[in-house]
Design an enzyme around this catalytic site. Structure first.
Site, PDB file in Angstrom:
ATOM      1  N   ASP A  67       0.804  -1.215   0.000  1.00  0.00           N
ATOM      2  CA  ASP A  67       0.000   0.000   0.000  1.00  0.00           C
ATOM      3  C   ASP A  67       0.845   1.276   0.000  1.00  0.00           C
ATOM      4  OD1 ASP A  67       0.803  -0.667   2.614  1.00  0.00           O
ATOM      5  OD2 ASP A  67      -1.203  -1.258   3.185  1.00  0.00           O
ATOM      6  N   ASN A 131      -7.838  -3.684  13.882  1.00  0.00           N
ATOM      7  CA  ASN A 131      -9.237  -3.935  13.481  1.00  0.00           C
ATOM      8  C   ASN A 131      -9.339  -5.105  12.494  1.00  0.00           C
ATOM      9  OD1 ASN A 131      -8.176  -2.871  11.137  1.00  0.00           O
ATOM     10  ND2 ASN A 131      -9.655  -1.214  10.922  1.00  0.00           N
ATOM     11  N   HIS A 133      -7.546  -5.478   9.654  1.00  0.00           N
ATOM     12  CA  HIS A 133      -7.220  -5.221   8.255  1.00  0.00           C
ATOM     13  C   HIS A 133      -5.905  -5.895   7.870  1.00  0.00           C
ATOM     14  CE1 HIS A 133      -4.990  -1.129   9.151  1.00  0.00           C
ATOM     15  NE2 HIS A 133      -4.112  -2.102   9.078  1.00  0.00           N
ATOM     16  N   GLU A 138      -9.888  -2.534   4.883  1.00  0.00           N
ATOM     17  CA  GLU A 138     -10.547  -2.320   6.164  1.00  0.00           C
ATOM     18  C   GLU A 138     -11.780  -3.235   6.288  1.00  0.00           C
ATOM     19  OE1 GLU A 138      -8.897  -0.739   8.177  1.00  0.00           O
ATOM     20  OE2 GLU A 138      -8.195   1.220   7.518  1.00  0.00           O
TER      21      GLU A 138
END
Ligand code: F6R
Length: 237
Positions: A67, A131, A133, A138
């Site tokens: 990313d 979380n 990801h 996400e």
């Protein structure tokens, strides 16, 4: 099936280093999928040491990163390009033309996808967000997503603010490889270190559920995934 390895942090990075040294020597033209953030840093240090000790060469290695922040220039010290350059690329003999970073704007996505589709990632390195990801996919991201523009979750922005002077400076969007791209890698290594990952690791292993609400759960469908955890990250399982 996910293979679990629970060891001390030091042992984990030594084990993972060994995998990389063996695989790079077996196939000097290996294609590596790389990650940024705190998790891969110790591994990159060890890879640089191995390179300095002439145990490995990156001269034919090709890399793809997961990313990049949207709208942040390559030269900006907060870009993931700068992170990779500082923590690995500038310290080993990798060729510039063999480094592939996701674009910092939507227009470059098609070209990145094209390059990714011409190659097959041999080993994909992953961290995990608190979380759930992986890359910047996400919770709620469809499993069939390929490289795409993402809106970062508030939890991710909060977590990543530790790298910035002010929370307002944390980018809110990024370009990320999709979950479908990650699943195409031949081998996947996910490393989870520290207590902040304990809750999500517990959730990941607490049942057989594969849900888009927990992006990392898609890894349960991959045939060669190892999750390396230290005792803190694994303390609730
Ligand atoms: C980074 C990436 C992210 C991180 C994750 C964990 O390229 O794709 O998914 O792996 O946010 O970050 P750290 O390692 O900083 O805890």
């Amino acid at each position: 099936m996910i293979k679990k390895v629970i060891k001390s942090k030091e042992e984990i990075y030594n084990d993972v280093l060994e995998v990389y040294v063996n695989e790079i020597n077996k196939n000097p033209e290996i294609v590596l999928g790389l990650a940024t953030g705190s998790t891969p840093e110790p591994l990159y240090k060890k890879l640089i040491e191995a390179y300095n000790d002439s145990k490995i060469s990156f001269s034919k290695v090709e890399t793809f990163n997961l990313d990049e922040y949207e709208g942040i220039k390559k030269e900006n010290e907060q870009s993931y390009y700068s992170f990779m350059n500082k923590n690995l690329f500038s310290k080993v003999d990798i060729k510039k033309e063999n480094i592939n970073m996701p674009p910092n704007k939507e227009e470059g996505i098609e070209e990145y996808e094209k390059k990714l589709n011409e190659k097959k990632i041999d080993i994909q390195l992953l961290g995990i967000g608190s979380n759930g990801h992986i890359a910047f996919n996400e919770p709620g991201t469809p499993f069939n997503t390929r490289t795409h523009k993402v809106k970062l979750a508030q939890k991710t922005i909060d977590d990543n603010s530790r790298f910035f002077d002010k929370k307002e400076d944390v980018p809110t969007e990024a370009i990320s490889m999709g979950l479908a791209n990650i699943m195409e890698a031949k081998k996947i290594i996910l490393i989870a270190i520290g207590e902040t990952k304990a809750e999500i690791i517990k959730e990941l292993f607490s049942n057989d559920n594969i849900s888009e609400q927990l992006p990392a759960s898609i890894l349960k469908k991959h045939e060669d995934v190892t999750i390396y955890m230290d005792q803190e990250a694994a303390k609730l399982i």
